[in-house]
Write a protein that holds these residues in place. Structure first.
Motif, PDB file in Angstrom:
ATOM      1  N   THR A   1      -1.201   4.772   4.195  1.00 47.80           N
ATOM      2  CA  THR A   1      -2.108   3.768   4.760  1.00 47.80           C
ATOM      3  C   THR A   1      -1.593   3.283   6.112  1.00 47.80           C
ATOM      4  O   THR A   1      -2.376   3.013   7.028  1.00 47.80           O
TER       5      THR A   1
ATOM      6  N   ALA B   1       2.593   6.084  -6.878  1.00 51.70           N
ATOM      7  CA  ALA B   1       2.476   5.872  -5.425  1.00 51.70           C
ATOM      8  C   ALA B   1       3.491   6.687  -4.644  1.00 51.70           C
ATOM      9  O   ALA B   1       4.093   6.216  -3.691  1.00 51.70           O
TER      10      ALA B   1
ATOM     11  N   SER C   1       5.925   2.400  -3.406  1.00 53.48           N
ATOM     12  CA  SER C   1       6.448   3.523  -2.628  1.00 53.48           C
ATOM     13  C   SER C   1       7.819   3.218  -2.055  1.00 53.48           C
ATOM     14  O   SER C   1       8.401   4.062  -1.373  1.00 53.48           O
TER      15      SER C   1
ATOM     16  N   THR D   1       0.851  -1.189   0.000  1.00 51.40           N
ATOM     17  CA  THR D   1       0.000   0.000   0.000  1.00 51.40           C
ATOM     18  C   THR D   1       0.886   1.238   0.000  1.00 51.40           C
ATOM     19  O   THR D   1       2.093   1.161   0.254  1.00 51.40           O
ATOM     20  N   ALA D   2       0.281   2.381  -0.250  1.00 52.79           N
ATOM     21  CA  ALA D   2       0.996   3.633  -0.043  1.00 52.79           C
ATOM     22  C   ALA D   2       1.324   3.770   1.437  1.00 52.79           C
ATOM     23  O   ALA D   2       0.590   3.267   2.299  1.00 52.79           O
TER      24      ALA D   2
ATOM     25  N   SER E   1       5.406  -1.859  -1.274  1.00 53.58           N
ATOM     26  CA  SER E   1       4.706  -1.324  -2.439  1.00 53.58           C
ATOM     27  C   SER E   1       5.646  -0.554  -3.352  1.00 53.58           C
ATOM     28  O   SER E   1       6.852  -0.441  -3.102  1.00 53.58           O
TER      29      SER E   1
ATOM     30  N   SER F   1      -8.152   6.568  -7.598  1.00 53.09           N
ATOM     31  CA  SER F   1      -8.014   5.787  -6.359  1.00 53.09           C
ATOM     32  C   SER F   1      -9.255   4.965  -6.053  1.00 53.09           C
ATOM     33  O   SER F   1      -9.233   4.131  -5.147  1.00 53.09           O
TER      34      SER F   1
ATOM     35  N   ASN G   1      -3.940   3.153  -3.756  1.00 55.26           N
ATOM     36  CA  ASN G   1      -2.575   3.693  -3.789  1.00 55.26           C
ATOM     37  C   ASN G   1      -2.442   4.882  -4.733  1.00 55.26           C
ATOM     38  O   ASN G   1      -1.482   5.647  -4.628  1.00 55.26           O
TER      39      ASN G   1
END
Length: 506
Positions: free
Chosen positions: A274, A431, A463, A270-271, A461, A418, A423
């Protein structure tokens, strides 16, 4: 309360699924949780009826990074029945009133095509790309690393020379040096269009690095399209997990730590924002401050899907042989459009990326001969505008009469991207902000960017390094650290396909 499993993965994009595969292959019990009705994140294909029913890719459509990825090489997609179509022209870059710049997969052929523009264009492109293509393993290794270790391919004298060449080319393309000293407009447009995949202002070192990595792959591994759509990659990953006894549960949204099932370790595809939502003040104040400084890209994307009655009527018909098309014009025109976008203004001639899947995948052609056309346009982050008309005008700029072959269309504004992948905040499909610094300090400046202050929680992720793309490598890097630190498992488990999943087996 149910007995805890070993690893819970939150998010089922390619990185989360790659991490899950490694953990399951290491003999751990694994559960993957996905908020959407189906797994895949940005690697999905869905039936849309835009006047005619066709299969459209939700986000990613063309996959040079998948065929170059060390993870997918070991995973062996082909043995699992995934077929890739390789266009002869990896990408095309139309130019106003002139022949298109064409990146044939064969580098010598691409250089020959640039001779239609000038000897300078052809000579410069050959000089830039030849040493990188000749050392593709070094370029690939650096581009898909954790940015903390030196890949083995770069340790030899030849590898060191290739790495130095790559750095020099990035400085040339990613700074004003190019515009001040380079008189090769077609070559410049071609490489700048590839760099625009990073969705950064032009010039930028991050964009140049993206251009050189993807440009090298264009003349080596190619820019292939999975037969049947991107979902084929996700299906292979989830089939492997099922064969190893792992669980993939969809329609499960994690809003707080209380929503998490018990497990010995957690991987978040996830980003990073989160994490702050789920764990709140259980994370250290320093880490939360660092995450707040990691922001989405100023630029987002709006997606427009088209259903066409005929192929795109390109002014240069050879563009119809390309799997990917970059629409933006000259380097200067792209720079102006990307500057407007980064400043929050909607360009009327935005940078656009198109995919023409039926060039190599006839299964995507409808019964009446209709075909899907995939497109992104760069817009300000969070833009609510329906950019269908802008997209049609930009395509018509290089394909007069395009409007006449459009049967139907659908726009997803940046503000709604989104809704199918949390993300993609404001349409930021990377991201998180992309810059040279943020390639290294992604999402925070620490030696192990995958670990969080919570000892059993990891981030895997896009990210985290090496960033966006369907290659699975953030998941691999995070999972290897988790396996070593939490479970005492060193080395890489065998992730090759079991006999039951090999193509052609019953």
């Amino acid at each position: 309360m149910s007995a805890p499993c070993d690893v819970v993965v939150v998010g089922s994009g390619p990185n989360g699924l790659a991490a899950a595969v490694l953990c399951a292959a290491a003999g751990l019990s694994v559960t993957v949780l996905e908020a959407e009705p189906e797994p895949g994140g940005g690697c999905r294909t869905q039936h849309l009826d835009l006047g005619v029913p066709l299969m459209h890719d939700v986000c990613s459509a063309v996959h040079p990074m998948a065929v170059a990825s060390p993870f997918f090489a070991q995973f062996d997609l082909e043995a699992r029945g995934v077929r890739f179509g390789h266009p002869d022209i990896s990408y095309a870059h139309p130019l106003d009133g002139r022949p298109a710049a064409l990146a044939y997969r064969d580098l010598s052929r691409a250089v020959g095509a640039l001779e239609e523009h000038s000897e300078r264009d052809a000579r410069l492109y050959r000089r830039i790309m030849t040493p990188l293509v000749d050392n593709v393993d070094v370029v690939r290794g650096l581009g898909l690393s954790d940015v903390r270790s030196v890949p083995s391919a770069a340790l030899s004298p030849r590898g060191i020379a290739a790495a130095v060449t790559l750095a020099g080319r990035a400085l040339q393309l990613g700074t004003p040096l190019w515009d001040k000293n380079t008189d090769a407009p077609a070559c410049g447009a071609m490489l700048t269009g590839v760099g625009a995949h990073a969705n950064t202002p032009i010039p930028s070192l991050a964009g140049a690095a993206t251009a050189l990595l993807l440009g090298t792959l264009a003349h080596s591994h190619g820019w292939p399209i999975p037969v049947g759509g991107s979902k084929a990659i996700t299906d292979a990953l989830t089939a492997d997990l099922a064969a190893r006894g792992a669980t993939v549960a969809c329609d499960v949204r994690i809003e707080s730590a209380e929503d998490l099932p018990p497990a010995r370790a957690y991987l978040f595809d996830t980003a990073p924002w989160t994490l702050t939502k789920v764990f709140g003040d259980r994370l250290s104040p320093r880490y939360r401050r660092a995450i707040r400084r990691f922001t989405p890209n100023n630029g987002g994307v709006a997606k427009v899907d088209f259903a066409l009655s005929e192929p795109v009527p390109w002014s240069d018909p050879r563009i119809g042989q390309a799997g990917t098309v970059h629409l933006g014009g000259t380097r200067a025109q792209m720079a102006r459009a990307e500057t407007e976008t980064s400043k929050g203004r909607l360009s009327q001639t935005p940078m656009m990326l198109l995919s023409q899947p039926t060039v190599v995948d006839p299964t995507r052609i409808g019964p009446g001969g209709h075909s899907p056309l995939w497109s992104y346009a760069h817009v300000p982050n969070g833009s609510t505008r329906d950019i269908t008309e802008i997209a049609i005008s930009q395509i018509e700029r290089f394909a007069p009469g395009f409007r006449d072959v459009v049967v139907g269309s659908r726009c997803i504004p940046a503000s709604e991207m989104s809704s199918h992948n949390a993300n993609y905040v404001g349409g930021d499909i990377a991201a998180g902000h992309v810059s040279l610094y943020r390639i290294i300090a992604r999402p925070v400046p620490r030696w192990d960017p995958y670990r969080t202050p919570l000892p059993n929680v990891y981030l895997c992720s896009a990210s985290t390094p090496p960033g966006p793309g369907v290659h699975g490598m953030p998941g691999v890097h995070a999972a290897r650290r988790l396996l070593r630190s939490r479970f005492g498992i060193d080395g890489v488990p065998d992730i090759g396909p079991p006999a039951s999943l090999r193509s052609g087996d019953p």
